[in-house]
Design an enzyme around this catalytic site. Structure first.
Site, mmCIF file in Angstrom:
data_model
loop_
_atom_site.group_PDB
_atom_site.id
_atom_site.type_symbol
_atom_site.label_atom_id
_atom_site.label_comp_id
_atom_site.label_asym_id
_atom_site.label_seq_id
_atom_site.Cartn_x
_atom_site.Cartn_y
_atom_site.Cartn_z
ATOM 1 N N GLY A 1 2.644 -1.079 4.393
ATOM 2 C CA GLY A 1 2.685 0.440 4.120
ATOM 3 C C GLY A 1 4.344 0.873 3.721
ATOM 4 N N GLY A 2 4.775 1.565 4.981
ATOM 5 C CA GLY A 2 6.208 2.022 4.751
ATOM 6 C C GLY A 2 7.229 1.290 4.319
ATOM 7 C CG HIS B 1 -6.135 2.197 5.051
ATOM 8 N ND1 HIS B 1 -5.165 3.183 5.933
ATOM 9 C CD2 HIS B 1 -4.915 1.222 4.901
ATOM 10 C CE1 HIS B 1 -4.357 3.002 6.348
ATOM 11 N NE2 HIS B 1 -4.102 1.769 5.672
ATOM 12 C CD GLU C 1 -3.808 -2.242 7.324
ATOM 13 O OE1 GLU C 1 -2.732 -2.452 6.966
ATOM 14 O OE2 GLU C 1 -4.574 -0.953 7.158
ATOM 15 C CD GLU D 1 -3.127 5.839 6.150
ATOM 16 O OE1 GLU D 1 -3.030 5.712 5.011
ATOM 17 O OE2 GLU D 1 -2.161 5.393 6.861
ATOM 18 C CG ASN E 1 -1.670 1.307 1.552
ATOM 19 O OD1 ASN E 1 -1.959 2.082 0.320
ATOM 20 N ND2 ASN E 1 -2.503 1.466 2.458
ATOM 21 C CD1 TRP E 2 3.936 1.305 -2.387
ATOM 22 C CD2 TRP E 2 3.915 1.914 -4.687
ATOM 23 N NE1 TRP E 2 5.010 0.714 -3.143
ATOM 24 C CE2 TRP E 2 4.838 1.134 -4.510
ATOM 25 C CE3 TRP E 2 3.600 2.635 -5.697
ATOM 26 C CZ2 TRP E 2 5.491 0.411 -5.728
ATOM 27 C CZ3 TRP E 2 4.380 2.307 -6.921
ATOM 28 C CH2 TRP E 2 5.337 1.147 -6.894
ATOM 29 C CE LYS E 3 -0.081 3.661 4.530
ATOM 30 N NZ LYS E 3 -0.056 3.826 5.945
ATOM 31 N N GLY F 1 1.855 2.647 10.404
ATOM 32 C CA GLY F 1 3.051 3.686 10.314
ATOM 33 C C GLY F 1 3.529 4.266 11.636
ATOM 34 C CB SER G 1 4.751 -1.358 12.225
ATOM 35 O OG SER G 1 4.279 -0.114 12.365
HETATM 36 C C1 PEP Z 1 -0.932 0.397 6.090
HETATM 37 O O1 PEP Z 1 -0.883 1.525 5.568
HETATM 38 O O2 PEP Z 1 -2.169 -0.463 5.695
HETATM 39 C C2 PEP Z 1 0.119 0.093 6.753
HETATM 40 C C3 PEP Z 1 0.002 -1.237 7.304
HETATM 41 O O3 PEP Z 1 1.276 0.702 7.012
HETATM 42 P P1 PEP Z 1 2.628 0.500 7.806
HETATM 43 O O4 PEP Z 1 3.018 -0.796 7.152
HETATM 44 O O5 PEP Z 1 3.606 1.776 7.266
HETATM 45 O O6 PEP Z 1 2.370 0.402 9.167
#
Ligand code: PEP
Length: 249
Positions: free
Chosen positions: A233-234, A95, A166, A97, A9-11, A172, A212
């Site tokens: 994500g990250g 999600h 999640e 966010e 997930n590049w956001k 994040g 994470s």
């Molecule tokens: C996400 O945005 O779905 C996510 C899991 O981010 P991260 O891996 O950065 O915690």
């Protein structure tokens, strides 16, 4: 037997050029990987470039959102049919966010899940509790409610749905859930799915953990019975760390 699924997930990150560079770096790192399904969800504008760069690789393309109508006067929105046209197999919905920043509620998410399925796109439905809800021992209740509202009137379709657990406090932040806690919640999610559908249908639905995830912790999550992959994500923004997650074995 559920095939592991790792989703990037590049956001709101990466230009078209960055997308092409990422794929050039990623493909050699993933050569020979056959037992894990991989999907990358870039911004809408990078979808055509990603699709072209991944052509023939077996890596799937996904989107991070859609609108629930197929076409019409909805300025600024992207329809499920447009995503099909752009080669998307998956779409991330619900999600945290989007729930928290864009104010999406379960009724909206439910419409989006149904629209995705109507168009033949597999929704990756995200659910999870906030830190306060966890500290108040409400995690199960919150997730159960999200599932029953987001999946209202959604009939089971084989391979047609992925759930991502999640926990909001782990997204994040660099603070991941323990694998025990993640298993406890993903096992609970499967039991909720078994009530919404049938037990054997629930057994076939892939449940991802997200929050994470890194190359250093993915193996412990993947060792858990009810965790079938990760939403990342990250750590999906660099080809080497994403490849390290895909190669979790
Ligand atoms: C996400 O945005 O779905 C996510 C899991 O981010 P991260 O891996 O950065 O915690």
């Amino acid at each position: 037997m559920r095939t592991p699924l790792i989703v990037a997930n590049w956001k709101m990150n990466k230009s078209i050029r960055d997308t092409e560079t990422f794929v050039q770096d990623l493909l050699p790192l993933l050569s020979g990987v056959t037992e894990v399904e991989v999907a990358v969800c870039p911004s809408f504008v990078s979808l055509p470039a990603l699709r072209g760069a991944l052509s023939g690789s077996g890596i799937r393309v996904g989107a991070q959102n859609l609108f629930w109508e197929m076409k019409g006067a909805y300025t600024g929105e992207i329809s499920p049919l447009m995503l099909v046209d752009a080669g998307c197999s998956y779409v991330i919905l619900g999600h945290s966010e989007r729930r928290q920043i864009m104010g999406e509620n379960d009724a909206i998410i439910n419409r989006k899940v149904r629209a995705a399925l109507d168009a033949g796109i597999t929704p990756i439905l995200c659910v999870g509790e906030t830190l306060q809800e966890r500290e108040n021992h409400m995690a199960r209740e919150v997730v159960k409610e999200q599932l029953s509202r987001d999946l209202k009137d959604v009939s089971f379709a084989p391979g047609g749905m992925v759930i991502a657990y999640e926990p909001v406090w782990a997204i994040g932040t660099g603070v991941n859930a323990s694998s025990d806690d993640a298993q406890e919640m993903t096992g609970f999610i499967r039991s909720c799915l078994a009530r919404l559908y049938r037990r054997e249908q629930a057994e076939s639905i892939r449940i991802l953990y997200g929050g994470s995830v890194k190359p250093e912790n993915i193996a412990e999550f993947m060792a858990e019975e009810d965790i079938d992959g990760a939403l990342v994500g990250g750590a999906s923004l660099q080809a080497d760390s994403f490849a390290g997650i895909v190669r979790f074995k």
